[in-house]
Design an enzyme around this catalytic site. Structure first.
Site, mmCIF file in Angstrom:
data_model
loop_
_atom_site.group_PDB
_atom_site.id
_atom_site.type_symbol
_atom_site.label_atom_id
_atom_site.label_comp_id
_atom_site.label_asym_id
_atom_site.label_seq_id
_atom_site.Cartn_x
_atom_site.Cartn_y
_atom_site.Cartn_z
ATOM 1 N N ASN A 130 0.724 -1.232 -0.120
ATOM 2 C CA ASN A 130 -0.158 0.016 0.156
ATOM 3 C C ASN A 130 0.878 1.336 0.059
ATOM 4 O OD1 ASN A 130 0.013 1.488 2.810
ATOM 5 N ND2 ASN A 130 0.350 -0.666 3.060
ATOM 6 N N GLY A 167 -8.048 -2.944 7.720
ATOM 7 C CA GLY A 167 -7.929 -3.927 8.891
ATOM 8 C C GLY A 167 -8.351 -3.431 10.075
ATOM 9 N N PHE A 180 0.352 -5.917 -8.907
ATOM 10 C CA PHE A 180 -0.229 -7.184 -8.972
ATOM 11 C C PHE A 180 0.688 -8.180 -8.352
ATOM 12 C CE2 PHE A 180 -0.350 -11.110 -11.627
ATOM 13 C CZ PHE A 180 -1.744 -11.437 -11.282
ATOM 14 N N LEU A 193 -11.756 -3.563 10.873
ATOM 15 C CA LEU A 193 -13.138 -4.166 11.178
ATOM 16 C C LEU A 193 -12.843 -5.762 11.433
ATOM 17 C CD1 LEU A 193 -15.625 -2.180 8.950
ATOM 18 C CD2 LEU A 193 -15.187 -1.783 11.443
ATOM 19 N N ILE A 199 -9.631 -10.357 7.255
ATOM 20 C CA ILE A 199 -10.291 -11.018 6.028
ATOM 21 C C ILE A 199 -9.549 -12.160 5.958
ATOM 22 C CG2 ILE A 199 -10.869 -10.677 3.724
ATOM 23 C CD1 ILE A 199 -10.721 -7.588 4.187
ATOM 24 N N TYR A 216 -4.918 9.747 -13.202
ATOM 25 C CA TYR A 216 -3.674 9.404 -12.395
ATOM 26 C C TYR A 216 -2.455 10.036 -12.823
ATOM 27 C CZ TYR A 216 -0.632 5.225 -10.532
ATOM 28 O OH TYR A 216 0.106 4.504 -9.876
HETATM 29 P P1 FAD Z 1 -1.218 -4.281 2.381
HETATM 30 O O1 FAD Z 1 -0.238 -3.370 1.941
HETATM 31 O O2 FAD Z 1 -0.203 -5.336 3.049
HETATM 32 O O3 FAD Z 1 -2.031 -3.852 3.450
HETATM 33 C C1 FAD Z 1 -3.000 -2.836 3.226
HETATM 34 C C2 FAD Z 1 -4.091 -2.485 4.270
HETATM 35 O O4 FAD Z 1 -4.928 -3.556 4.094
HETATM 36 C C3 FAD Z 1 -3.375 -2.542 5.316
HETATM 37 O O5 FAD Z 1 -4.307 -1.548 6.207
HETATM 38 C C4 FAD Z 1 -3.774 -3.812 5.993
HETATM 39 O O6 FAD Z 1 -4.015 -3.851 7.381
HETATM 40 C C5 FAD Z 1 -4.908 -4.237 5.322
HETATM 41 N N1 FAD Z 1 -5.082 -5.728 5.083
HETATM 42 C C6 FAD Z 1 -4.361 -6.396 4.290
HETATM 43 N N2 FAD Z 1 -4.633 -7.748 4.280
HETATM 44 C C7 FAD Z 1 -5.799 -7.825 5.157
HETATM 45 C C8 FAD Z 1 -6.524 -8.884 5.371
HETATM 46 N N3 FAD Z 1 -6.592 -10.145 5.044
HETATM 47 N N4 FAD Z 1 -7.533 -8.620 6.367
HETATM 48 C C9 FAD Z 1 -7.847 -7.223 6.600
HETATM 49 N N5 FAD Z 1 -7.037 -6.135 6.173
HETATM 50 C C10 FAD Z 1 -5.798 -6.603 5.551
HETATM 51 N N6 FAD Z 1 -3.441 -0.145 -6.025
HETATM 52 C C11 FAD Z 1 -4.575 -0.507 -6.702
HETATM 53 O O7 FAD Z 1 -5.577 -0.556 -6.563
HETATM 54 N N7 FAD Z 1 -4.357 -0.235 -8.283
HETATM 55 C C12 FAD Z 1 -3.017 -0.254 -8.765
HETATM 56 O O8 FAD Z 1 -2.739 -0.240 -10.020
HETATM 57 C C13 FAD Z 1 -1.849 -0.055 -7.880
HETATM 58 N N8 FAD Z 1 -0.725 0.187 -8.284
HETATM 59 C C14 FAD Z 1 0.350 0.350 -7.259
HETATM 60 C C15 FAD Z 1 1.542 0.467 -7.881
HETATM 61 C C16 FAD Z 1 2.800 0.644 -6.948
HETATM 62 C C17 FAD Z 1 4.088 0.946 -7.448
HETATM 63 C C18 FAD Z 1 2.379 0.603 -5.469
HETATM 64 C C19 FAD Z 1 3.543 0.744 -4.652
HETATM 65 C C20 FAD Z 1 1.198 0.397 -4.947
HETATM 66 C C21 FAD Z 1 0.109 0.232 -6.022
HETATM 67 N N9 FAD Z 1 -1.171 0.133 -5.586
HETATM 68 C C22 FAD Z 1 -2.280 -0.064 -6.294
HETATM 69 C C23 FAD Z 1 -1.317 -0.092 -4.119
HETATM 70 C C24 FAD Z 1 -1.394 -1.217 -3.154
HETATM 71 O O9 FAD Z 1 -0.848 -2.226 -4.161
HETATM 72 C C25 FAD Z 1 -2.921 -1.761 -3.065
HETATM 73 O O10 FAD Z 1 -3.490 -0.778 -1.902
HETATM 74 C C26 FAD Z 1 -3.109 -2.932 -2.618
HETATM 75 O O11 FAD Z 1 -4.438 -3.447 -2.568
HETATM 76 C C27 FAD Z 1 -2.385 -3.329 -1.410
HETATM 77 O O12 FAD Z 1 -2.416 -4.782 -1.038
HETATM 78 P P2 FAD Z 1 -1.484 -5.674 -0.022
HETATM 79 O O13 FAD Z 1 -1.830 -7.001 -0.296
HETATM 80 O O14 FAD Z 1 -0.012 -5.295 -0.388
HETATM 81 O O15 FAD Z 1 -2.076 -4.834 1.222
#
Ligand code: FAD
Length: 555
Positions: free
Chosen positions: A141, A269, A206, A271, A274, A476
């Protein structure tokens, strides 16, 4: 140690992989012109894990023993590297703070549960002990969604879902798949692909983000025009809460009061945890193609995307870059030298553009994707061609589209490359109704340029439109500048805040798909109105009065 993949502690992606400019001869001249940064100078590499001053874990022996007992000693890790990997996400602020050793509150322990039952035991133990629990997906994130509050005195547990990574079942009749929340994008697509299905959710992150993280941040993938955002894709949910399990079945629609499913979407996170998501999946398409187009101007490109969104055409990707991002795309092409359009395109095409009297500094590159049966793809291409031709576009064909498809997951590495050289390169994105998009765009560019002037740097801002909907689309923005002071985050904040403020002042949302975290929270009441922000905070405090679940986010 559990077998869970993580990104490098200091930056994007896997160790040993990075962005290089030597094979892209247009890049160095482009960057020096754009932000006065000389790529031929040696980078100031400043990542040294041993130099970090990592605080000792603060967790009492009873809680430690209980948690270790739940997951087993191999899955309860207090090693410095694992704790640092789970401290932050990958925002610019996170990357700079890690490089500077600014890590006031590191999780005390990282737990890797094997199943939902273990997650339930951890949640109950954490709440009983009044500890802080932060679910961790891929750590990708960019909104400050993972960090513990800097002065947190309670034990901080990072709960990594990485071992919950299986596609459990596919209901082939309904096109619904049950998938564990910790599955990374490539892993779940591989498992679905073996059965002939795809989720169709491809954010730029992804490769290093998870299904649970996508749900918890309301993520959107580049093919959202066809497959929808994760908010449309995620139909059923299982969420572990203190002493209970929230189960939402994958129903096609419901009229059962305010949507509880929507409350979990984007909850970061706060509530509960997941553990499983039932998602709608699609048969792998017979054909998939991304075509490139050139528009004579940004306005003509925007108008064409709008016209497509309200037409019978249903492409999977609609994307158009402004002229500055178009210049950047050409500059990062491999091999061919130069960064002007004339040095990048064929002589034949050049003469067509000249005949049409196009201003080469204004042309805008667009990618439109098509998926489905051969007949469907052929019909869609024809529908789109008719529309874009009316807006003056030229069809470039498959070549640029294939290039875009190949490069799309490499782009995130550029931020570390720039940081190594003392420069920021970051993104901010928004969405607004079609009627406001052009005003919003010019206001954001003006706000960023004023911010660059304020801090006295030569800055760069570029933009693309993507994620089209019937009523509006996402803008964007990517911005870059060379830091001029010792405190780079001060300068970064001036630019980032100017852009975010321009979003909410000009009809946009604070974020279309990057969530709120702590970084976007200052604009929440402007985005939702104070009454909306009040409802939101009421939800969190009534569910979690002591602030055990990822406190401080979305508030
Ligand atoms: P994390 O970063 O690990 O967590 C994000 C949040 O979700 C935290 O608050 C965490 O506590 C919570 N969380 C994670 N897993 C759970 C769970 N199982 N239950 C409850 N809470 C949970 N986002 C997009 O939507 N589209 C894009 O194209 C995109 N491009 C990106 C490009 C780059 C270079 C970067 C750095 C980020 C990008 N993002 C994009 C942002 C990011 O990838 C998203 O926000 C993604 O959904 C985060 O997923 P994660 O598994 O890495 O979550």
């Amino acid at each position: 140690m559990p077998n869970v993949k993580h990104m490098k502690w200091w930056g994007w992606g896997v160790e040993g992989v990075g962005f290089h400019h030597e094979d892209k001869p247009g890049m160095a001249p482009f960057v020096i012109k754009a932000i006065d940064l000389d790529l031929n100078e040696a980078p100031e590499l400043s990542v040294d894990f041993d130099a970090l001053d990592i605080p000792e874990p603060k967790i009492g022996p009873d809680l430690l023993a209980l948690l270790t007992d739940i997951v087993g000693a191999d899955n309860a890790i207090s090693e410095p590297m694992d704790r640092i990997v789970h401290t932050y996400g990958k925002s610019m602020r996170d990357l700079v703070r890690l490089r500077n050793g600014d890590i006031p509150r590191v999780p005390d322990i990282v737990l890797y549960p094997a199943d939902e039952d273990e997650v339930q035991q951890i949640v109950d133990a954490a709440v009983d002990a009044d500890a802080v629990l932060i679910p961790f997906g891929g750590g990708s994130n960019i909104a400050g969604s993972l960090e513990a509050p800097p002065g947190e005195t309670r034990p901080v547990i990072s709960l990594d879902l990485g071992r919950l990574n299986k596609v459990i079942d596919v209901d082939e009749t309904s096109g619904l798949a049950r998938i564990q929340a910790g599955a990374l994008g490539p892993d779940l697509e591989e498992q679905l692909g073996q059965r002939g299905w795809t989720l169709g959710h491809f954010p730029d992150s992804f490769t290093h983000s998870t299904l649970g993280g996508w749900v918890a941040t309301r993520s959107s993938g580049m093919q959202s025009d066809k497959y929808g955002d994760i908010a449309q894709i995620a139909r059923g949910l299982r969420v572990v809460q203190p002493g209970k399990l929230l189960v939402l079945r994958p129903l096609p629609g419901y009229s059962t009061g305010p949507s509880v499913r929507e409350m979990i979407l984007g909850s970061e996170g706060r509530l509960g945890v997941i553990t499983e998501v039932t998602v709608q999946v699609h048969r792998l398409p017979e054909e998939r193609v991304v075509l490139g187009y050139l528009f004579p101007s940004w306005e003509s490109g925007l108008d064409a995307m709008h016209a497509i969104s309200v037409s019978d055409a249903t492409p999977s990707i609609t994307r158009v870059s402004d002229s500055r991002e178009t210049g950047f795309s050409f500059a990062t092409r491999k091999k061919k030298p130069g960064f002007s359009l004339s040095s990048m395109i064929s002589k034949g095409l050049m003469s067509v553009l000249e005949k049409r009297g196009w201003d080469l500094d204004q042309v805008c590159l667009s990618f439109i994707g098509y998926e489905g049966s051969k007949e469907h793809v052929a019909r869609q291409k024809k529908l789109v061609k008719d529309i874009v031709s009316k807006h003056g576009a030229i069809v470039l064909g498959k070549g640029p589209g294939e290039l875009y498809d190949q490069k799309k997951f490499d782009t995130p590495y550029i931020r570390d490359f720039l940081l190594d050289r003392g420069a920021a390169g970051d993104v901010s994105e928004t969405a607004a109704p079609w009627s406001q998009l052009k005003t919003l765009y010019y206001a954001v560019v003006a706000a960023a340029n004023s911010a660059f002037d304020e801090i006295g740097v030569k800055g760069w801002i570029m933009c693309h439109l993507s994620h089209s909907e019937h009523s509006g689309a996402c803008l964007y923005f990517t911005f870059a500048f060379k830091f001029s002071q010792d405190d780079p985050l001060k300068e970064y904040d001036v630019v980032k805040q100017a852009i975010q403020q321009a979003f909410v002042d000009n009809g946009g949302t604070l974020s279309h798909h990057h969530a709120v975290g702590v970084e976007h929270a200052p604009w929440l009441a402007e985005d939702l109105s104070p009454a909306g922000a009040e409802l939101m905070s009421g939800l969190f405090t009534s569910f979690d009065p002591k602030g055990n679940f990822n406190p401080g986010k979305i508030t």
